[in-house]
Design a protein around this motif. Sequence first.
Motif, PDB file in Angstrom:
ATOM      1  N   LYS A   3     -15.535  10.177 -28.623  1.00  0.00           N
ATOM      2  CA  LYS A   3     -14.546  10.039 -29.706  1.00  0.00           C
ATOM      3  C   LYS A   3     -14.302  11.397 -30.370  1.00  0.00           C
ATOM      4  O   LYS A   3     -14.787  11.653 -31.474  1.00  0.00           O
ATOM      5  CB  LYS A   3     -15.066   9.066 -30.743  1.00  0.00           C
ATOM      6  CG  LYS A   3     -15.327   7.658 -30.209  1.00  0.00           C
ATOM      7  CD  LYS A   3     -15.971   6.888 -31.348  1.00  0.00           C
ATOM      8  CE  LYS A   3     -16.122   5.421 -31.114  1.00  0.00           C
ATOM      9  NZ  LYS A   3     -16.856   4.804 -32.245  1.00  0.00           N
ATOM     10  N   ILE A   4     -13.541  12.245 -29.691  1.00  0.00           N
ATOM     11  CA  ILE A   4     -13.359  13.600 -30.231  1.00  0.00           C
ATOM     12  C   ILE A   4     -12.534  13.561 -31.520  1.00  0.00           C
ATOM     13  O   ILE A   4     -12.847  14.228 -32.498  1.00  0.00           O
ATOM     14  CB  ILE A   4     -12.717  14.531 -29.182  1.00  0.00           C
ATOM     15  CG1 ILE A   4     -13.561  14.521 -27.909  1.00  0.00           C
ATOM     16  CG2 ILE A   4     -12.596  15.952 -29.721  1.00  0.00           C
ATOM     17  CD1 ILE A   4     -13.010  15.349 -26.781  1.00  0.00           C
ATOM     18  N   GLY A   5     -11.451  12.766 -31.484  1.00  0.00           N
ATOM     19  CA  GLY A   5     -10.626  12.651 -32.695  1.00  0.00           C
ATOM     20  C   GLY A   5     -10.573  11.200 -33.142  1.00  0.00           C
ATOM     21  O   GLY A   5     -11.443  10.399 -32.808  1.00  0.00           O
ATOM     22  N   SER A   6      -9.513  10.853 -33.871  1.00  0.00           N
ATOM     23  CA  SER A   6      -9.364   9.477 -34.345  1.00  0.00           C
ATOM     24  C   SER A   6      -8.910   8.589 -33.191  1.00  0.00           C
ATOM     25  O   SER A   6      -8.583   9.078 -32.111  1.00  0.00           O
ATOM     26  CB  SER A   6      -8.306   9.414 -35.445  1.00  0.00           C
ATOM     27  OG  SER A   6      -8.551  10.418 -36.381  1.00  0.00           O
ATOM     28  N   SER A   7      -8.865   7.274 -33.474  1.00  0.00           N
ATOM     29  CA  SER A   7      -8.433   6.390 -32.393  1.00  0.00           C
ATOM     30  C   SER A   7      -6.931   6.531 -32.142  1.00  0.00           C
ATOM     31  O   SER A   7      -6.462   6.248 -31.049  1.00  0.00           O
ATOM     32  CB  SER A   7      -8.796   4.948 -32.713  1.00  0.00           C
ATOM     33  OG  SER A   7      -8.324   4.643 -34.002  1.00  0.00           O
ATOM     34  N   HIS A   8      -6.188   6.995 -33.137  1.00  0.00           N
ATOM     35  CA  HIS A   8      -4.777   7.247 -32.893  1.00  0.00           C
ATOM     36  C   HIS A   8      -4.403   8.666 -33.307  1.00  0.00           C
ATOM     37  O   HIS A   8      -4.835   9.154 -34.353  1.00  0.00           O
ATOM     38  CB  HIS A   8      -3.905   6.236 -33.647  1.00  0.00           C
ATOM     39  CG  HIS A   8      -2.483   6.300 -33.191  1.00  0.00           C
ATOM     40  ND1 HIS A   8      -1.550   7.070 -33.824  1.00  0.00           N
ATOM     41  CD2 HIS A   8      -1.872   5.739 -32.121  1.00  0.00           C
ATOM     42  CE1 HIS A   8      -0.398   6.968 -33.172  1.00  0.00           C
ATOM     43  NE2 HIS A   8      -0.579   6.160 -32.130  1.00  0.00           N
ATOM     44  N   SER A   9      -3.571   9.332 -32.475  1.00  0.00           N
ATOM     45  CA  SER A   9      -3.301  10.745 -32.688  1.00  0.00           C
ATOM     46  C   SER A   9      -2.678  11.038 -34.057  1.00  0.00           C
ATOM     47  O   SER A   9      -2.857  12.123 -34.608  1.00  0.00           O
ATOM     48  CB  SER A   9      -2.393  11.273 -31.586  1.00  0.00           C
ATOM     49  OG  SER A   9      -1.173  10.570 -31.609  1.00  0.00           O
ATOM     50  N   SER A  10      -1.955  10.045 -34.634  1.00  0.00           N
ATOM     51  CA  SER A  10      -1.301  10.306 -35.921  1.00  0.00           C
ATOM     52  C   SER A  10      -2.332  10.590 -37.011  1.00  0.00           C
ATOM     53  O   SER A  10      -2.035  11.259 -37.996  1.00  0.00           O
ATOM     54  CB  SER A  10      -0.448   9.098 -36.317  1.00  0.00           C
ATOM     55  OG  SER A  10      -1.290   7.960 -36.423  1.00  0.00           O
ATOM     56  N   GLN A  11      -3.548  10.112 -36.799  1.00  0.00           N
ATOM     57  CA  GLN A  11      -4.571  10.351 -37.822  1.00  0.00           C
ATOM     58  C   GLN A  11      -5.345  11.650 -37.582  1.00  0.00           C
ATOM     59  O   GLN A  11      -6.244  11.983 -38.355  1.00  0.00           O
ATOM     60  CB  GLN A  11      -5.562   9.178 -37.844  1.00  0.00           C
ATOM     61  CG  GLN A  11      -4.945   7.913 -38.388  1.00  0.00           C
ATOM     62  CD  GLN A  11      -5.471   6.674 -37.670  1.00  0.00           C
ATOM     63  OE1 GLN A  11      -6.328   6.747 -36.783  1.00  0.00           O
ATOM     64  NE2 GLN A  11      -4.923   5.529 -38.040  1.00  0.00           N
ATOM     65  N   GLY A  12      -4.991  12.367 -36.518  1.00  0.00           N
ATOM     66  CA  GLY A  12      -5.571  13.685 -36.268  1.00  0.00           C
ATOM     67  C   GLY A  12      -7.087  13.675 -36.261  1.00  0.00           C
ATOM     68  O   GLY A  12      -7.718  12.804 -35.679  1.00  0.00           O
ATOM     69  N   ILE A  13      -7.666  14.676 -36.957  1.00  0.00           N
ATOM     70  CA  ILE A  13      -9.125  14.745 -36.946  1.00  0.00           C
ATOM     71  C   ILE A  13      -9.697  14.272 -38.279  1.00  0.00           C
ATOM     72  O   ILE A  13     -10.708  14.781 -38.763  1.00  0.00           O
ATOM     73  CB  ILE A  13      -9.639  16.149 -36.583  1.00  0.00           C
ATOM     74  CG1 ILE A  13      -9.011  17.228 -37.454  1.00  0.00           C
ATOM     75  CG2 ILE A  13      -9.364  16.457 -35.133  1.00  0.00           C
ATOM     76  CD1 ILE A  13      -9.580  18.623 -37.183  1.00  0.00           C
ATOM     77  N   SER A  14      -9.030  13.271 -38.872  1.00  0.00           N
ATOM     78  CA  SER A  14      -9.563  12.726 -40.120  1.00  0.00           C
ATOM     79  C   SER A  14     -10.846  11.944 -39.850  1.00  0.00           C
ATOM     80  O   SER A  14     -11.594  11.635 -40.761  1.00  0.00           O
ATOM     81  CB  SER A  14      -8.530  11.832 -40.793  1.00  0.00           C
ATOM     82  OG  SER A  14      -8.229  10.744 -39.944  1.00  0.00           O
ATOM     83  N   GLU A  15     -11.091  11.607 -38.600  1.00  0.00           N
ATOM     84  CA  GLU A  15     -12.389  11.030 -38.223  1.00  0.00           C
ATOM     85  C   GLU A  15     -12.706  11.433 -36.788  1.00  0.00           C
ATOM     86  O   GLU A  15     -11.887  12.036 -36.108  1.00  0.00           O
ATOM     87  CB  GLU A  15     -12.381   9.509 -38.374  1.00  0.00           C
ATOM     88  CG  GLU A  15     -11.287   8.839 -37.580  1.00  0.00           C
ATOM     89  CD  GLU A  15     -11.315   7.318 -37.701  1.00  0.00           C
ATOM     90  OE1 GLU A  15     -11.716   6.813 -38.757  1.00  0.00           O
ATOM     91  OE2 GLU A  15     -10.941   6.659 -36.729  1.00  0.00           O
ATOM     92  N   GLY A  16     -13.921  11.109 -36.373  1.00  0.00           N
ATOM     93  CA  GLY A  16     -14.334  11.490 -35.018  1.00  0.00           C
ATOM     94  C   GLY A  16     -15.126  12.783 -35.035  1.00  0.00           C
ATOM     95  O   GLY A  16     -15.452  13.313 -36.097  1.00  0.00           O
TER      96      GLY A  16
END
Length: 499
Positions: free
Chosen positions: A238-251
């Motif tokens: 899980k490098i980034g969020s589950s959806h690209s629109s959320q960017g690196i706000s998690e992961g």
Amino acid sequence: MKLPESYYNRTSYIGTIIAAISLLLMLFVFIIATFFMAGGNYIGLLLYMVLPGLLVSGLLLIPIGMFFRRRRISSGEEIISHRVVIDLNNYKHRNAALVFGVGTLIFLILTSIGSYEAFHYTESNQFCGTLCHQVMDPEYVTYQTSAHARVKCVECHVGPGADFYAKSKLSGLYQVYAVLFNKYPRPIPTPISSLRPARETCEQCHWPEKFYPNRIRNERHYLADSANTQWDIIYRMKIGSSHSSQGISEGIHWHINSKVKIEYIESTSDREIIPWVKYINLESGDTLIYQNTEEPLDEETIMASTPRTMDCIDCHNRPSHKYLAPQDYIDHAIAKGEISSDLPEIKTIAMQVLGEHFTSLDTALMNIKAKVNEFYNENYPELVEAKQELINHSIEGISSAFSHNEFPEMGANWDKYPNHIGHMEYNGCFRCHDNMHVADNGKTISRDCNLCHTILQQGTKDNMMAVAFSDSLEFKHPVDIDEAWKEYACTECHRQLFW
Ligand code: HEC
Ligand code: HEC
Ligand code: HEC
Ligand code: HEC
Ligand code: HEC
Ligand code: HEC
């Protein structure tokens, strides 16, 4: 054609001869290197550094000799007619001025071309990676199979700008001395204390906020049993969020989110043990300090330390020089077909041989060959005749995998160069994510197996468990160790060679 009186002395003659010879040699070497592509690795060193150095020292000797001759003349030790007067009506002076003028011009042109070429040469991989062949061999070999094999050494180690260029060349001078006098440490120490911050190197190419989607990884292992049972683990990082629109706000890349700053204090210089972690939310200003409850730092040490701000290198410290552990490079070689999994117990015997300590590549290769042959002669005599070719092929595979990952002469291998990504052979992420770093409010840095990745498939070829992409399997340890993997760090067992 006559030159000023003071030129006629031994020092200036010698200087002229040295300069002329080195100029000729430079021309000669240049022609060989350019038109015949010959000369190998050292030609650049000769052409752009040694010979120009000789040329300059020869040229310097000329005025030095002239100066002393003139001193001797003026002190009366030598009798000479006149003081220094330049008279262009005098053909001797005219000649001297002409020779000097044209000479200087040619010299300046050559030096500017030379220093430009010298700059390029000292920036090349050839210069960094192969000049001191044995010293840089481990880094150069691993670099060539890395994702950055086409990125020049200097783009990570020096970066742009004249100040870092000068700094690196100055420290390079010391390194030349260390190599010439055999004073360099083996292995070469890491982390590199003077390494330029990742902001100024990695981020030239990698935009830190760039969203990388989840990555699927397939890890193929072979167990140390008689059938070399294949065990696959397919998991989603899980490098980034589950959806690209959320960017690196998690992961995972949340740590380098511009709204987040993570600082830490290490208690060993290799950054393997991290007892103190501070999380700062740059937007709200909230901070949280996590301390290792088992081995906390005392107040004084904390006050005296300068915390390090986490950046790419705190996880990706081996983007270009990854030394795999024997269990990993042997698994890779079997998966690749370079070692035959049809040979019973080949994983076990490979691991036993590689668990020994070798002082040179030659003894290692000899040992590998002898031990593997001995093992099959003793335990599977009937197999040796039928499968001698497979055994030889596998010995070659083990040898090749070894020589790409372990460098006994330099003391470089997986054990000396930890990789901070993961948690199997090194504590890596578990340096902080071990459920033992606790904040005042009771929050811990989590070791939840689904925080960083989810397992999609695992098992042997005939017995593969699988779930849907959005689900996760509970990790099943490939050999039965009960619940030990939940209680202990993986490194407790996986750093040891239990084969
Ligand atoms: C993608 C960036 C990158 C490239 C390209 C690169 N390096 Fe490195 N190198 C690193 C990093 C990061 C480290 C480890 C830094 C640390 O832990 O402080 C390192 C460490 C080293 C070390 C110290 C020993 C070690 O293994 O930790 C040497 C020596 C070295 N590199 C030489 C080279 C040479 C020679 C080349 C070119 C052939 C090269 N590097 C190319 C990033 C790079
Ligand atoms: C000159 C440009 C450049 C620099 C500087 C650079 N990289 Fe890269 N990096 C690349 C390219 C290009 C790729 C993709 C290679 C590929 O997948 O073929 C890459 C790939 C990667 C990957 C993916 C590796 C993989 O196994 O798929 C990581 C991680 C990475 N870089 C980290 C770093 C870090 C950390 C640094 C600084 C020490 C750094 N890079 C410096 C160009 C660069
Ligand atoms: C908290 C640790 C951590 C930090 C800090 C971090 N990364 Fe990563 N990065 C990872 C992990 C883990 C992966 C997934 C690795 C894998 O699957 O091999 C990854 C993957 C990547 C990839 C490959 C993505 C792909 O899909 O192939 C690149 C490129 C990369 N990181 C660059 C960077 C750069 C540049 C920085 C600094 C600005 C950085 N990372 C900071 C942990 C980190
Ligand atoms: C220097 C300590 C440190 C290291 C090393 C570290 N982390 Fe973290 N990580 C943290 C902290 C602190 C948090 C925030 C914990 C919290 O408050 O929930 C965190 C949070 C995370 C999160 C959750 C982010 C979110 O909110 O979605 C992930 C995923 C993560 N880390 C992955 C990794 C991976 C993968 C590695 C190793 C490559 C790693 N970390 C190494 C300190 C660290
Ligand atoms: C803080 C993040 C993080 C946590 C928590 C975490 N892992 Fe991992 N794990 C990673 C990373 C990063 C890798 C990839 C390592 C690499 O690139 O080689 C990995 C790889 C793995 C692998 C594949 C290793 C291999 O070589 O086949 C397994 C299996 C695994 N983890 C199991 C677990 C289990 C079980 C837990 C819970 C006890 C756990 N992980 C918790 C970050 C984490
Ligand atoms: C009590 C010791 C112990 C602990 C703790 C442990 N392992 Fe293992 N592990 C083993 C043994 C023994 C093997 C068998 C090695 C073999 O057959 O090659 C093994 C094999 C594996 C393999 C198969 C790959 C290989 O190298 O053969 C994976 C993957 C693995 N372990 C993951 C983990 C993870 C992830 C953790 C931590 C969450 C962990 N293990 C903790 C003892 C342990």
